[in-house]
Design a protein around this motif. Structure first.
Motif, short mmCIF file in Angstrom:
data_model
loop_
_atom_site.label_atom_id
_atom_site.label_comp_id
_atom_site.label_asym_id
_atom_site.label_seq_id
_atom_site.Cartn_x
_atom_site.Cartn_y
_atom_site.Cartn_z
N GLU A 8 13.56 -3.74 -3.05
CA GLU A 8 14.09 -4.09 -4.38
C GLU A 8 13.12 -4.98 -5.17
O GLU A 8 12.82 -4.73 -6.33
CB GLU A 8 15.38 -4.87 -4.15
CG GLU A 8 16.46 -4.69 -5.20
CD GLU A 8 17.71 -5.41 -4.71
OE1 GLU A 8 17.93 -6.53 -5.17
OE2 GLU A 8 18.39 -4.86 -3.82
N VAL A 9 12.61 -6.02 -4.48
CA VAL A 9 11.67 -6.92 -5.15
C VAL A 9 10.40 -6.15 -5.51
O VAL A 9 9.85 -6.30 -6.61
CB VAL A 9 11.33 -8.15 -4.27
CG1 VAL A 9 10.30 -9.05 -4.94
CG2 VAL A 9 12.59 -8.94 -3.94
N GLY A 10 9.97 -5.28 -4.61
CA GLY A 10 8.79 -4.45 -4.88
C GLY A 10 8.99 -3.62 -6.14
O GLY A 10 8.10 -3.52 -6.98
N LYS A 11 10.17 -3.02 -6.24
CA LYS A 11 10.48 -2.16 -7.39
C LYS A 11 10.30 -2.91 -8.71
O LYS A 11 9.71 -2.42 -9.66
CB LYS A 11 11.92 -1.66 -7.26
CG LYS A 11 12.17 -0.35 -7.97
CD LYS A 11 13.55 0.13 -7.70
CE LYS A 11 13.58 1.64 -7.51
NZ LYS A 11 14.81 2.10 -6.92
N LYS A 12 10.79 -4.16 -8.72
CA LYS A 12 10.67 -4.98 -9.94
C LYS A 12 9.20 -5.21 -10.30
O LYS A 12 8.87 -5.48 -11.45
CB LYS A 12 11.36 -6.32 -9.75
CG LYS A 12 12.88 -6.20 -9.78
CD LYS A 12 13.52 -7.57 -9.73
CE LYS A 12 15.00 -7.41 -9.42
NZ LYS A 12 15.55 -8.48 -8.62
N LEU A 13 8.35 -5.15 -9.29
CA LEU A 13 6.91 -5.37 -9.54
C LEU A 13 6.16 -4.05 -9.68
O LEU A 13 4.93 -4.01 -9.66
CB LEU A 13 6.31 -6.19 -8.40
CG LEU A 13 6.87 -7.60 -8.20
CD1 LEU A 13 6.32 -8.24 -6.93
CD2 LEU A 13 6.55 -8.48 -9.40
N GLY A 14 6.92 -2.95 -9.75
CA GLY A 14 6.30 -1.64 -9.94
C GLY A 14 5.78 -1.02 -8.65
O GLY A 14 4.93 -0.12 -8.69
N LEU A 15 6.27 -1.50 -7.51
CA LEU A 15 5.80 -0.95 -6.22
C LEU A 15 6.91 -0.10 -5.63
O LEU A 15 8.04 -0.55 -5.48
CB LEU A 15 5.47 -2.08 -5.24
CG LEU A 15 4.35 -3.03 -5.65
CD1 LEU A 15 4.40 -4.33 -4.85
CD2 LEU A 15 2.99 -2.36 -5.45
N GLU A 16 6.58 1.15 -5.31
CA GLU A 16 7.58 2.06 -4.72
C GLU A 16 7.32 2.17 -3.23
O GLU A 16 6.19 2.43 -2.82
CB GLU A 16 7.45 3.46 -5.33
CG GLU A 16 7.87 3.56 -6.79
CD GLU A 16 9.38 3.42 -7.00
OE1 GLU A 16 10.14 3.72 -6.05
OE2 GLU A 16 9.78 3.00 -8.11
N ILE A 21 0.83 -1.23 0.00
CA ILE A 21 0.00 0.00 0.00
C ILE A 21 0.85 1.27 0.00
O ILE A 21 0.34 2.37 0.20
CB ILE A 21 -0.99 0.02 1.19
CG1 ILE A 21 -0.25 0.04 2.54
CG2 ILE A 21 -1.96 -1.15 1.12
CD1 ILE A 21 -1.16 0.41 3.70
N GLY A 22 2.18 1.12 -0.17
CA GLY A 22 3.06 2.30 -0.25
C GLY A 22 3.24 2.99 1.09
O GLY A 22 3.59 4.17 1.16
N HIS A 23 3.02 2.26 2.16
CA HIS A 23 3.27 2.79 3.51
C HIS A 23 4.75 2.58 3.82
O HIS A 23 5.29 1.51 3.52
CB HIS A 23 2.41 2.01 4.51
CG HIS A 23 2.50 2.49 5.92
ND1 HIS A 23 3.58 2.25 6.72
CD2 HIS A 23 1.63 3.20 6.67
CE1 HIS A 23 3.39 2.79 7.91
NE2 HIS A 23 2.20 3.37 7.91
N PRO A 24 5.46 3.55 4.42
CA PRO A 24 6.88 3.34 4.69
C PRO A 24 7.12 2.05 5.50
O PRO A 24 6.37 1.75 6.43
CB PRO A 24 7.28 4.56 5.52
CG PRO A 24 6.23 5.58 5.27
CD PRO A 24 4.98 4.86 4.90
N ILE A 25 8.18 1.35 5.13
CA ILE A 25 8.58 0.16 5.89
C ILE A 25 9.10 0.64 7.24
O ILE A 25 9.96 1.52 7.30
CB ILE A 25 9.67 -0.63 5.13
CG1 ILE A 25 9.05 -1.31 3.90
CG2 ILE A 25 10.36 -1.64 6.03
CD1 ILE A 25 10.03 -2.09 3.05
N THR A 26 8.58 0.07 8.32
CA THR A 26 8.91 0.55 9.67
C THR A 26 10.04 -0.26 10.28
O THR A 26 9.85 -1.39 10.72
CB THR A 26 7.68 0.44 10.59
OG1 THR A 26 7.17 -0.90 10.49
CG2 THR A 26 6.58 1.42 10.22
#
Ligand code: USQ
Length: 394
Positions: free
Chosen positions: A308-316, A248-253
């Motif tokens: 990194e894995v998220g980025k490959k799937l288009g998730l920032e 959901i694009g919430h910062p990783i805590t």
């Protein structure tokens, strides 16, 4: 083998029932649905929609061609445990039926006392029922790597050789729990050890690391067979929470400095390890300990992997350090052994990126269920007993 699973409605119990059935075991289980209630108490829900037990059991029957024998019941009720053992005559008992959250146990005195009475009484009832009904059975008890804490030395599997004032012995490695929950596991370990010594029971105490993941092959495409996936501050474990946040694009805590190290393992490896333990019981009277994890990770490194894995799937997603609500070492030595399971054939998968990718792809279907509970992602349960949302540090 006839295997009884205590806590069969939970994150591990439900997939384990499927996994063991596929391996040809006859499985029965009990649960009192506490986990569903606790997550609701936290104002959250599983990201994956979890069906009612009747529907789960029907899906189980359709997919596996056998019944999963299930009875609703509470492990704190000795008669319930005794009767179930008497009827089912288990050869192995997998005890997953405990309150598993460190923050939940730190909430206040009531949650602490509940965690202790629930976890300790359940285990004591199982041990006494084994003695009275099925003394030959093998107890596979879920402990935690957290029992050892984070000592500044290597961590053996349960025991170590020690020399003191010129004499040597093989003794339990010191336990240094960091929460009331982890402390219940330490007490359980002592109780299980004593029952093996007094009554010649056999037990494997599993010091399991942090489990992550959402799928095992046995679930196939049947949505009714999915296991729960929690992401709230109490019942979501670190990596699962990072994945839910990424969706959901919430910062990783990252709590505190973020250099805590833990042993991690994917859900299907946890299933494999438990099956290996069940299928290779110890001798009568033996209490043995397995450290169960795939690899040790630094939390910050893990957060970058998810990003990194998220980025490959288009998730920032951004990674943020937040105030640490816990009292724990944030940068420390961590080197636990993990040899006994590999000696019995466990092959760690070592492919955490692939697993993260599966989690993110699966979770993307349930984005709205996470979005609806965004508040559950920020912790406010602090180890000093206060309750205040943590601040972002940078
Ligand atoms: N953490 C973060 N950010 C988060 C959540 C956690 O930095 O959003 C940190 C925590 O401060 C901690 C580490 O990640 O240092 C692990 O936290 P966790 O919540 O994933 O794991 P923990 O509280 O230790 O408990 C979980 C399970 C428990 C099991 C244990 C294995 O809930 O049932 O016994 O993992 S172990 O950690 O090896 O003791």
């Amino acid at each position: 083998m006839r295997v009884f699973i205590a806590g069969v409605d939970g994150y591990l119990g439900w997939p384990l029932a499927m996994y063991l059935t596929r391996r040809g075991h006859e499985v029965a289980g009990c649960d009192n649905y506490f986990r569903r209630d606790w997550v609701a108490e936290m104002g959250s829900q599983s990201a994956t929609p979890i069906r009612r037990m009747t529907e789960r059991l029907q899906a189980f029957r359709e997919n596996f061609g056998v019944n999963l024998e299930f009875i609703k019941g509470d492990l704190r009720d000795y008669n319930f445990v005794w009767n179930f053992f008497r009827a089912f005559r288990p050869e192995a008992i997998v005890h997953l039926g405990e309150m598993p959250s460190a923050p939940y146990s730190m909430l206040d005195v009531h949650h602490c006392v509940f965690t202790h009475t629930n976890n300790l009484a359940g285990t004591l009832n199982i041990l006494h029922s084994m003695r009275d009904v099925c003394p030959e059975a093998h107890l596979v008890k879920l402990g935690t790597m957290g029992e050892y804490g984070t000592p500044n030395m290597d961590i053996p599997e349960g025991f170590f050789e020690i020399e003191y004032r010129g004499r040597k012995d093989r003794l339990p490695f010191p336990r240094q729990a960091g929460s009331w929950y982890h402390q219940t596991k330490v007490h359980d370990s002592n109780n299980v050890t004593m029952a093996c010594k007094l009554w010649d029971l056999r037990a494997t105490d599993i010091m399991q690391g942090v489990v992550y993941g959402i799928r095992i092959e046995e679930m196939g495409d049947d949505e009714r067979l999915v296991t729960r996936f929690d992401f709230d501050q109490c019942f979501g474990t670190a990596l699962n929470r990072f994945c839910a946040q990424t969706i959901i694009g919430h910062p990783i805590t990252l709590y505190g400095k973020g250099h805590q190290k833990r042993g991690f393992l994917p859900l299907r490896d946890s299933m494999e390890c438990l099956a290996i333990a069940i299928e290779n019981p110890p001798e009568k009277g033996e209490y043995r300990v397995f450290n169960q994890f795939d690899e040790v990770y630094d939390l910050t490194a893990l957060a970058y992997k998810v990003q990194e894995v998220g980025k490959k799937l288009g998730l920032e997603v951004e990674i943020r350090n937040v105030e640490n609500p816990r009292r724990e070492s944030e940068d420390h030595y961590y080197n636990p052994d993990r040899e006994r399971l590999t000696a019995l054939g466990y092959k760690p998968s070592h492919d955490i990126e692939a697993e993260i990718s599966v989690i993110l792809k699966t979770l993307s279907k349930y984005r709205q269920r996470i979005e609806a509970r965004t508040h559950a992602l920020i912790p406010d349960i602090r180890w000093d007993g206060s309750r205040k949302e943590v601040r972002f540090l940078k």
